[in-house]
Write an enzyme that holds these catalytic residues in place. Structure first.
Site, PDB file in Angstrom:
ATOM      1  N   HIS A  41       4.112  -6.659  20.329  1.00 31.59           N
ATOM      2  CA  HIS A  41       3.002  -7.582  20.608  1.00 31.59           C
ATOM      3  C   HIS A  41       3.482  -9.025  20.791  1.00 31.59           C
ATOM      4  O   HIS A  41       2.676  -9.950  20.727  1.00 31.59           O
ATOM      5  CB  HIS A  41       1.939  -7.513  19.496  1.00 31.59           C
ATOM      6  CG  HIS A  41       1.146  -6.233  19.528  1.00 31.59           C
ATOM      7  ND1 HIS A  41       0.383  -5.791  18.474  1.00 31.59           N
ATOM      8  CD2 HIS A  41       1.013  -5.287  20.489  1.00 31.59           C
ATOM      9  CE1 HIS A  41      -0.194  -4.627  18.789  1.00 31.59           C
ATOM     10  NE2 HIS A  41       0.181  -4.306  20.006  1.00 31.59           N
ATOM     11  N   SER A  74      -3.149  -0.118  10.426  1.00 33.99           N
ATOM     12  CA  SER A  74      -4.388   0.669  10.385  1.00 33.99           C
ATOM     13  C   SER A  74      -4.344   1.817  11.380  1.00 33.99           C
ATOM     14  O   SER A  74      -5.241   2.662  11.381  1.00 33.99           O
ATOM     15  CB  SER A  74      -5.590  -0.233  10.691  1.00 33.99           C
ATOM     16  OG  SER A  74      -5.414  -0.874  11.937  1.00 33.99           O
ATOM     17  N   CYS A 111       1.970 -26.638  31.382  1.00 32.75           N
ATOM     18  CA  CYS A 111       3.344 -26.201  31.673  1.00 32.75           C
ATOM     19  C   CYS A 111       4.039 -27.277  32.518  1.00 32.75           C
ATOM     20  O   CYS A 111       3.472 -27.757  33.504  1.00 32.75           O
ATOM     21  CB  CYS A 111       3.248 -24.886  32.437  1.00 32.75           C
ATOM     22  SG  CYS A 111       4.754 -24.341  33.218  1.00 32.75           S
ATOM     23  N   ASN A 141       0.552   2.843   2.937  1.00 28.83           N
ATOM     24  CA  ASN A 141      -0.642   2.033   3.164  1.00 28.83           C
ATOM     25  C   ASN A 141      -1.583   2.236   1.971  1.00 28.83           C
ATOM     26  O   ASN A 141      -1.833   3.375   1.589  1.00 28.83           O
ATOM     27  CB  ASN A 141      -1.342   2.482   4.466  1.00 28.83           C
ATOM     28  CG  ASN A 141      -2.362   1.472   4.956  1.00 28.83           C
ATOM     29  OD1 ASN A 141      -3.139   0.928   4.183  1.00 28.83           O
ATOM     30  ND2 ASN A 141      -2.360   1.227   6.256  1.00 28.83           N
ATOM     31  N   PRO A 142      -2.102   1.172   1.381  1.00 30.36           N
ATOM     32  CA  PRO A 142      -3.043   1.363   0.257  1.00 30.36           C
ATOM     33  C   PRO A 142      -4.336   2.044   0.691  1.00 30.36           C
ATOM     34  O   PRO A 142      -5.058   2.580  -0.145  1.00 30.36           O
ATOM     35  CB  PRO A 142      -3.348  -0.063  -0.222  1.00 30.36           C
ATOM     36  CG  PRO A 142      -2.444  -0.979   0.516  1.00 30.36           C
ATOM     37  CD  PRO A 142      -1.868  -0.248   1.680  1.00 30.36           C
TER      38      PRO A 142
HETATM   39  P1  OAD Z   1      -4.669  -4.167  10.628  1.00 32.15           P
HETATM   40  O1  OAD Z   1      -5.239  -5.396  10.033  1.00 32.15           O
HETATM   41  O2  OAD Z   1      -5.498  -3.386  11.576  1.00 32.15           O
HETATM   42  O3  OAD Z   1      -4.237  -3.182   9.478  1.00 32.15           O
HETATM   43  C1  OAD Z   1      -3.482  -3.619   8.380  1.00 32.15           C
HETATM   44  C2  OAD Z   1      -3.241  -2.430   7.481  1.00 32.15           C
HETATM   45  O4  OAD Z   1      -2.383  -2.848   6.439  1.00 32.15           O
HETATM   46  C3  OAD Z   1      -4.505  -1.860   6.847  1.00 32.15           C
HETATM   47  O5  OAD Z   1      -4.562  -0.456   7.098  1.00 32.15           O
HETATM   48  C4  OAD Z   1      -4.316  -2.157   5.347  1.00 32.15           C
HETATM   49  O6  OAD Z   1      -4.830  -1.122   4.524  1.00 32.15           O
HETATM   50  C5  OAD Z   1      -2.805  -2.224   5.243  1.00 32.15           C
HETATM   51  N1  OAD Z   1      -2.285  -3.050   4.137  1.00 32.15           N
HETATM   52  C6  OAD Z   1      -2.872  -4.125   3.565  1.00 32.15           C
HETATM   53  N2  OAD Z   1      -2.066  -4.617   2.615  1.00 32.15           N
HETATM   54  C7  OAD Z   1      -0.950  -3.839   2.603  1.00 32.15           C
HETATM   55  C8  OAD Z   1       0.273  -3.849   1.838  1.00 32.15           C
HETATM   56  N3  OAD Z   1       0.500  -4.759   0.908  1.00 32.15           N
HETATM   57  N4  OAD Z   1       1.211  -2.891   2.109  1.00 32.15           N
HETATM   58  C9  OAD Z   1       0.967  -1.954   3.071  1.00 32.15           C
HETATM   59  N5  OAD Z   1      -0.144  -1.904   3.801  1.00 32.15           N
HETATM   60  C10 OAD Z   1      -1.087  -2.835   3.584  1.00 32.15           C
HETATM   61  O7  OAD Z   1      -3.268  -4.582  11.288  1.00 32.15           O
HETATM   62  P2  OAD Z   1      -2.424  -3.797  12.396  1.00 32.15           P
HETATM   63  O8  OAD Z   1      -2.488  -2.341  12.204  1.00 32.15           O
HETATM   64  O9  OAD Z   1      -1.084  -4.454  12.424  1.00 32.15           O
HETATM   65  O10 OAD Z   1      -2.849  -6.954  17.830  1.00 32.15           O
HETATM   66  O11 OAD Z   1      -3.208  -4.195  13.692  1.00 32.15           O
HETATM   67  C11 OAD Z   1      -2.708  -3.812  14.930  1.00 32.15           C
HETATM   68  C12 OAD Z   1      -2.958  -4.885  15.939  1.00 32.15           C
HETATM   69  O12 OAD Z   1      -4.343  -5.240  15.951  1.00 32.15           O
HETATM   70  C13 OAD Z   1      -2.280  -6.206  15.659  1.00 32.15           C
HETATM   71  O13 OAD Z   1      -0.935  -6.223  16.087  1.00 32.15           O
HETATM   72  C14 OAD Z   1      -3.100  -7.173  16.431  1.00 32.15           C
HETATM   73  C15 OAD Z   1      -4.474  -6.684  16.043  1.00 32.15           C
HETATM   74  O14 OAD Z   1      -5.468  -6.952  16.921  1.00 32.15           O
HETATM   75  C16 OAD Z   1      -2.841  -7.970  18.661  1.00 32.15           C
HETATM   76  O15 OAD Z   1      -3.044  -9.117  18.313  1.00 32.15           O
HETATM   77  C17 OAD Z   1      -2.550  -7.565  20.063  1.00 32.15           C
END
Ligand code: OAD
Length: 249
Positions: free
Chosen positions: A125, A195, A153, A219-220
């Site tokens: 990303h 997630s 720019c 993942n919690p």
């Molecule tokens: P999310 O915010 O969707 O998910 C974060 C996950 O981390 C959740 O499932 C939480 O349960 C988990 N979590 C929270 N604390 C944690 C910890 N201490 N250890 C392990 N897990 C934990 O974030 P992403 O899955 O990264 O994209 O989201 C994917 C994409 O959606 C991002 O890259 C971003 C967003 O829109 C763009 O900006 C293009």
């Protein structure tokens, strides 16, 4: 604190000894313990306070480039003050001790894996540390802030923006190809702190499973991957990854 299942440590030990290949996939959750908010967590996630449509799409940027620029400047500042946590550090150490193939695929734009010492990283990303032109894509090192719009720019007078992927934009081809090819050939995929909702990357552990890899999720919370994964550990990355590392040492 979660007790790491012995099957998990045995699997990783056995792969290390047989020069097996690992592909790690991380999401915002791994940086949560560094104080960087996730996107979807109900109370603290960024999308609970801000709408993606207002801030993370090309349309939003063209509608109000100043709003989007300022929001990313705030995040860039927040991330620059954050420090890698025990989870980032354990992954860097795991890579350093691993003799087989090792690739870290991250959806995070915060650069904390590199700062923790990880080397083979694919940032699918993009990176919030880089700024580029929305029109000609030239990377910008410096700019003049403006009161009413994003900076311009120097090469083409287009609007400057963070070099991250927004909703509705394509992911960088080379990064995606490397991530999927590695995952499909890997012996083990670990999906950590994501997630598993945002495609195409959400399909990566699923494709690895179909290709015969073992999949461990950390993942919690439960995700759409949890029931398919071989092991789904309900714990934070900062707690589990150092434990895994010390079991290998
Ligand atoms: P999310 O915010 O969707 O998910 C974060 C996950 O981390 C959740 O499932 C939480 O349960 C988990 N979590 C929270 N604390 C944690 C910890 N201490 N250890 C392990 N897990 C934990 O974030 P992403 O899955 O990264 O994209 O989201 C994917 C994409 O959606 C991002 O890259 C971003 C967003 O829109 C763009 O900006 C293009």
């Amino acid at each position: 604190m979660i007790e790491l299942p012995s099957e998990v440590t045995e699997l990783v030990c056995q792969l290390r000894d047989s020069l097996g290949s690992i592909c790690i996939l991380t999401g915002a959750g791994i940086s949560a313990e560094s104080g960087v908010p996730t996107f979807r967590d109900a109370q603290t996630g960024l999308w609970a306070k801000y709408s993606p449509e207002e801030l993370a799409t090309p349309e939003a940027f063209l509608r109000d480039s100043k709003l989007v620029w300022d929001w990313y400047s705030w995040r860039r500042d927040l991330v620059s003050k954050a420090e890698p946590n025990a989870g980032h550090e354990a992954l860097a150490k795991l890579e350093a001790m691993w003799s087989g193939e090792f690739l870290l695929v991250t959806q995070n734009v915060d650069g904390l894996h590199a700062r923790a010492g990880s080397r083979e990283i694919v940032e699918v990303h993009g990176s919030i540390a880089r700024t580029r032109c929305h029109s000609c894509r030239t990377e910008a090192e410096s700019w003049d802030e403006r009161d009413d719009a994003a900076p311009l720019c120097h090469a083409c007078d287009g609007l400057l923006r963070p070099d991250v992927v927004w909703f509705g934009e394509s992911l960088p081809d080379a990064a995606i190809q490397r991530a999927f090819t590695t995952a499909e050939c890997a012996d083990l995929v670990m999906s950590i702190g994501t997630s598993a909702l945002v495609y195409p990357i959400a399909a990566l552990p699923q494709r690895a499973l179909q290709a015969g890899a073992k999949v461990i999720e950390i993942n919690p919370s439960v995700t759409p991957l949890s029931s398919a994964a071989d092991y789904s550990l309900r714990a934070s990355a900062g707690a589990v990854l150092p434990q895994l590392l010390s079991a290998l040492s």
